[in-house]
Design a protein around this motif. Structure first.
Motif, PDB file in Angstrom:
ATOM      1  N   UNK A 104       0.818  -1.209   0.000  1.00 35.67           N
ATOM      2  CA  UNK A 104       0.000   0.000   0.000  1.00 35.67           C
ATOM      3  C   UNK A 104       0.855   1.264   0.000  1.00 35.67           C
ATOM      4  N   UNK A 105       1.924   1.265   0.781  1.00 35.11           N
ATOM      5  CA  UNK A 105       2.829   2.413   0.821  1.00 35.11           C
ATOM      6  C   UNK A 105       3.457   2.654  -0.554  1.00 35.11           C
ATOM      7  N   UNK A 106       3.888   1.584  -1.190  1.00 31.58           N
ATOM      8  CA  UNK A 106       4.512   1.729  -2.507  1.00 31.58           C
ATOM      9  C   UNK A 106       3.517   2.270  -3.535  1.00 31.58           C
ATOM     10  N   UNK A 107       2.299   1.789  -3.492  1.00 34.65           N
ATOM     11  CA  UNK A 107       1.277   2.253  -4.441  1.00 34.65           C
ATOM     12  C   UNK A 107       0.979   3.736  -4.271  1.00 34.65           C
ATOM     13  N   UNK A 108       1.138   4.233  -3.038  1.00 33.57           N
ATOM     14  CA  UNK A 108       0.852   5.640  -2.761  1.00 33.57           C
ATOM     15  C   UNK A 108       2.085   6.528  -2.884  1.00 33.57           C
ATOM     16  N   UNK A 133       8.809  10.405   0.787  1.00 30.32           N
ATOM     17  CA  UNK A 133       8.836  11.006  -0.552  1.00 30.32           C
ATOM     18  C   UNK A 133       8.622   9.939  -1.616  1.00 30.32           C
ATOM     19  N   UNK A 134       8.354  10.399  -2.831  1.00 30.11           N
ATOM     20  CA  UNK A 134       8.043   9.486  -3.926  1.00 30.11           C
ATOM     21  C   UNK A 134       9.299   8.932  -4.599  1.00 30.11           C
ATOM     22  N   UNK A 135      10.400   9.650  -4.493  1.00 39.05           N
ATOM     23  CA  UNK A 135      11.589   9.284  -5.254  1.00 39.05           C
ATOM     24  C   UNK A 135      12.771   8.973  -4.331  1.00 39.05           C
ATOM     25  N   UNK A 136      13.621   8.107  -4.725  1.00 37.46           N
ATOM     26  CA  UNK A 136      14.929   7.745  -4.161  1.00 37.46           C
ATOM     27  C   UNK A 136      14.949   7.418  -2.670  1.00 37.46           C
ATOM     28  N   UNK A 137      15.646   6.316  -2.345  1.00 36.38           N
ATOM     29  CA  UNK A 137      15.790   5.901  -0.943  1.00 36.38           C
ATOM     30  C   UNK A 137      16.564   6.930  -0.131  1.00 36.38           C
ATOM     31  N   UNK A 138      16.498   6.762   1.192  1.00 41.76           N
ATOM     32  CA  UNK A 138      17.193   7.670   2.110  1.00 41.76           C
ATOM     33  C   UNK A 138      18.569   7.086   2.421  1.00 41.76           C
ATOM     34  N   UNK A 139      19.594   7.858   2.174  1.00 38.81           N
ATOM     35  CA  UNK A 139      20.959   7.382   2.394  1.00 38.81           C
ATOM     36  C   UNK A 139      21.333   7.527   3.864  1.00 38.81           C
TER      37      UNK A 139
END
Length: 237
Positions: A104-108, A133-139
């Motif tokens: 569900x998190x990914x779909x949103x 956020x919608x883009x890029x993982x957290x480093x």
């Protein structure tokens, strides 16, 4: 610290309530590169549960689904934050026991996120602040750079919410017994008489009774047996 960070954190500090603090926090999160910001305040482990505070800018249909499906019961972020103030990064591994929640998190567009909690000791509140956020993982470097700011924000928000709660009656101060009084109470709890205690401690029986009477007055009871019971219940002996 960049000027904008200092300015917005100062605004957050002077906010008088969570309703006025949230827009400041949301702007701060957006400037850090996040689309979403959420605040929740609960009282985990408390006998009397308060109405949880939930403020976020997540998609409305996601909030409705989260509530309808009782995802809070299986949310690993909540489980972690209720017991730890170490930040948690959202990823598939963290949600391994709640795959439907992760999907569900990914779909949103909410899968790239992290949460920081603060446990307000005086009130028992747990404040969880989440950024996503919608883009890029957290480093790891990004997490390290932002941790201090978000930890401060979570602690400040928990304090703001705690101020809105009814004041709890002050706990009565526990009587303080001297080391000699403690010795006598411990021996009395073991069934020793004043005469036996006087021999054990090399005191006169009169001195033992004097200390017993002091304890009776301190604990506001009527006799030695009641004093022993009261001291035991209070955890003094």
């Amino acid at each position: 610290m960049e000027t904008w960070k200092e300015s917005q954190l100062k605004q957050l500090t002077f906010a008088k309530g969570i309703d006025s603090a949230y827009p400041i926090l949301l702007r701060f999160a957006e400037n850090l590169g996040f689309n979403f910001c959420a605040i929740s305040v609960t009282s985990p482990g408390q006998v009397t549960q308060l109405n949880a505070l939930q403020i976020n800018n997540y998609p409305q249909d996601w909030n409705q689904k989260y509530e309808k499906d009782n995802f809070n019961q299986i949310d690993p972020v909540i489980a972690h934050c209720n017991h730890s103030m170490i930040p948690i990064v959202w990823n598939e591994k963290a949600f391994s026991n709640a795959p439907q929640l992760w999907q569900g998190l990914k779909q949103q567009g909410l899968q790239h996120g992290w949460s920081q909690s603060f446990h307000h000791e005086e009130s028992g509140l747990c404040c969880i602040l989440s950024l996503a956020r919608r883009h890029c993982p957290i480093s790891p470097l990004e997490l390290y750079e932002h941790f201090g700011y978000i930890f401060y924000a979570a602690s400040h928000l928990s304090e703001l919410f705690a101020r809105t709660l009814p004041k709890q009656p002050a706990k009565p101060r526990q009587p303080k017994l001297s080391s000699r009084e403690l010795e006598i109470m411990q021996l009395s709890a073991g069934g020793k008489t004043a005469y036996e205690i006087s021999k054990i401690l090399s005191l006169s029986e009169r001195t033992v009774n004097y200390h017993v009477q002091n304890v009776i007055e301190k604990l506001n009871v009527c006799n030695k047996i009641s004093a022993v019971i009261a001291a035991a219940r209070a955890g003094i002996i």
